[in-house]
Design a protein around this motif. Sequence first.
Motif, PDB file in Angstrom:
ATOM      1  N   ASN A   1      44.726  48.759  36.497  1.00 45.60           N
ATOM      2  CA  ASN A   1      44.810  47.396  37.027  1.00 45.60           C
ATOM      3  C   ASN A   1      45.085  46.425  35.892  1.00 45.60           C
ATOM      4  O   ASN A   1      44.432  46.484  34.849  1.00 45.60           O
ATOM      5  CB  ASN A   1      43.499  46.982  37.697  1.00 45.60           C
ATOM      6  CG  ASN A   1      43.357  47.519  39.092  1.00 45.60           C
ATOM      7  OD1 ASN A   1      44.344  47.849  39.753  1.00 45.60           O
ATOM      8  ND2 ASN A   1      42.124  47.626  39.562  1.00 45.60           N
TER       9      ASN A   1
ATOM     10  N   ASP B   1      44.838  42.479  34.995  1.00 47.30           N
ATOM     11  CA  ASP B   1      44.096  41.336  35.527  1.00 47.30           C
ATOM     12  C   ASP B   1      44.263  40.120  34.639  1.00 47.30           C
ATOM     13  O   ASP B   1      44.667  40.211  33.496  1.00 47.30           O
ATOM     14  CB  ASP B   1      42.617  41.681  35.729  1.00 47.30           C
ATOM     15  CG  ASP B   1      41.938  42.213  34.484  1.00 47.30           C
ATOM     16  OD1 ASP B   1      42.133  41.660  33.385  1.00 47.30           O
ATOM     17  OD2 ASP B   1      41.180  43.200  34.596  1.00 47.30           O
TER      18      ASP B   1
ATOM     19  N   VAL C   1      42.918  40.760  39.786  1.00 41.09           N
ATOM     20  CA  VAL C   1      43.918  41.820  39.601  1.00 41.09           C
ATOM     21  C   VAL C   1      45.256  41.290  40.091  1.00 41.09           C
ATOM     22  O   VAL C   1      45.375  40.795  41.207  1.00 41.09           O
ATOM     23  CB  VAL C   1      43.516  43.091  40.378  1.00 41.09           C
ATOM     24  CG1 VAL C   1      44.644  44.132  40.333  1.00 41.09           C
ATOM     25  CG2 VAL C   1      42.222  43.670  39.823  1.00 41.09           C
TER      26      VAL C   1
ATOM     27  N   GLU D   1      48.317  43.196  39.356  1.00 40.71           N
ATOM     28  CA  GLU D   1      49.219  44.318  39.605  1.00 40.71           C
ATOM     29  C   GLU D   1      48.499  45.606  39.241  1.00 40.71           C
ATOM     30  O   GLU D   1      47.620  45.620  38.376  1.00 40.71           O
ATOM     31  CB  GLU D   1      50.492  44.171  38.755  1.00 40.71           C
ATOM     32  CG  GLU D   1      51.581  45.145  39.107  1.00 40.71           C
ATOM     33  CD  GLU D   1      52.891  44.876  38.373  1.00 40.71           C
ATOM     34  OE1 GLU D   1      53.841  45.619  38.638  1.00 40.71           O
ATOM     35  OE2 GLU D   1      52.966  43.950  37.552  1.00 40.71           O
ATOM     36  N   THR D   2      48.865  46.681  39.925  1.00 44.17           N
ATOM     37  CA  THR D   2      48.356  48.009  39.617  1.00 44.17           C
ATOM     38  C   THR D   2      49.531  48.876  39.192  1.00 44.17           C
ATOM     39  O   THR D   2      50.541  48.943  39.897  1.00 44.17           O
ATOM     40  CB  THR D   2      47.629  48.616  40.828  1.00 44.17           C
ATOM     41  OG1 THR D   2      46.537  47.764  41.203  1.00 44.17           O
ATOM     42  CG2 THR D   2      47.092  50.004  40.509  1.00 44.17           C
TER      43      THR D   2
ATOM     44  N   THR E   1      41.373  50.823  33.562  1.00 45.10           N
ATOM     45  CA  THR E   1      41.707  52.005  34.347  1.00 45.10           C
ATOM     46  C   THR E   1      40.938  52.008  35.660  1.00 45.10           C
ATOM     47  O   THR E   1      39.798  51.564  35.734  1.00 45.10           O
ATOM     48  CB  THR E   1      41.387  53.299  33.571  1.00 45.10           C
ATOM     49  OG1 THR E   1      40.000  53.335  33.290  1.00 45.10           O
ATOM     50  CG2 THR E   1      42.192  53.383  32.285  1.00 45.10           C
ATOM     51  N   ILE E   2      41.599  52.516  36.709  1.00 43.49           N
ATOM     52  CA  ILE E   2      40.959  52.654  38.015  1.00 43.49           C
ATOM     53  C   ILE E   2      40.201  53.979  38.067  1.00 43.49           C
ATOM     54  O   ILE E   2      39.088  54.057  38.554  1.00 43.49           O
ATOM     55  CB  ILE E   2      42.009  52.590  39.141  1.00 43.49           C
ATOM     56  CG1 ILE E   2      42.675  51.226  39.145  1.00 43.49           C
ATOM     57  CG2 ILE E   2      41.383  52.905  40.489  1.00 43.49           C
ATOM     58  CD1 ILE E   2      43.861  51.124  40.080  1.00 43.49           C
TER      59      ILE E   2
ATOM     60  N   ARG F   1      55.908  40.902  36.482  1.00 42.99           N
ATOM     61  CA  ARG F   1      54.500  40.557  36.243  1.00 42.99           C
ATOM     62  C   ARG F   1      54.265  39.063  36.400  1.00 42.99           C
ATOM     63  O   ARG F   1      53.218  38.647  36.900  1.00 42.99           O
ATOM     64  CB  ARG F   1      54.059  41.066  34.879  1.00 42.99           C
ATOM     65  CG  ARG F   1      54.166  42.583  34.858  1.00 42.99           C
ATOM     66  CD  ARG F   1      53.145  43.302  34.093  1.00 42.99           C
ATOM     67  NE  ARG F   1      53.415  44.731  34.253  1.00 42.99           N
ATOM     68  CZ  ARG F   1      53.512  45.591  33.258  1.00 42.99           C
ATOM     69  NH1 ARG F   1      53.308  45.189  32.027  1.00 42.99           N
ATOM     70  NH2 ARG F   1      53.762  46.863  33.493  1.00 42.99           N
TER      71      ARG F   1
ATOM     72  N   ARG G   1      49.415  36.183  43.068  1.00 42.08           N
ATOM     73  CA  ARG G   1      47.964  36.393  43.125  1.00 42.08           C
ATOM     74  C   ARG G   1      47.212  35.080  42.964  1.00 42.08           C
ATOM     75  O   ARG G   1      46.258  34.805  43.685  1.00 42.08           O
ATOM     76  CB  ARG G   1      47.547  37.378  42.032  1.00 42.08           C
ATOM     77  CG  ARG G   1      46.086  37.683  42.034  1.00 42.08           C
ATOM     78  CD  ARG G   1      45.677  38.429  43.305  1.00 42.08           C
ATOM     79  NE  ARG G   1      44.282  38.785  43.207  1.00 42.08           N
ATOM     80  CZ  ARG G   1      43.375  38.510  44.129  1.00 42.08           C
ATOM     81  NH1 ARG G   1      43.740  37.921  45.255  1.00 42.08           N
ATOM     82  NH2 ARG G   1      42.128  38.841  43.960  1.00 42.08           N
TER      83      ARG G   1
END
Length: 151
Positions: free
Chosen positions: A52, A54, A64, A66-67, A91-92, A130, A137
């Motif tokens: 993620n 953020d 967040v 973008e992933t 990291t997710i 981005r 967002r």
Amino acid sequence: MKGTGVLDAIPDAPRERLMALGHEVSFLAGTRIFEEGRRADRFWVIRTGAVNLDIHVPGRRAAVVETLGTGRMLGWSWLCPPHQWHLGAETIGPVQAWEFDAAEVLELCSRDPELDHALLTYVIGVIGRRLRAARTRLLDLYGPYGSGSAG
């Protein structure tokens, strides 16, 4: 070795020269890879897992924007002065990636115009995506209802 994302954007011979500079790294779930505003001196290409991106929001939890998953480039701030991260990254789940030292890649690019052009063209696209993702967002968080939904 043909990959996805950034590696697909680079022709075979320059990609091989770039990959010779990379080394494999692993991150555990929940690892903060970098923080917004800190020195940017490297980047990664994600092999497995997801990260993620953020943005710091004063008085709130980071938002967040973008992933990123397999094949995506993590980090472009190393390329643009003042070489500070514009976002944070976490990291997710477990992540495996190739890590590249910015100074080494920039030196290679100075000697390899084909790599330089392909990498810069890709990074410009990343910056644009981005920027749009962050804008959307933030509009979702702060704008009138549905502001960030329309393309």
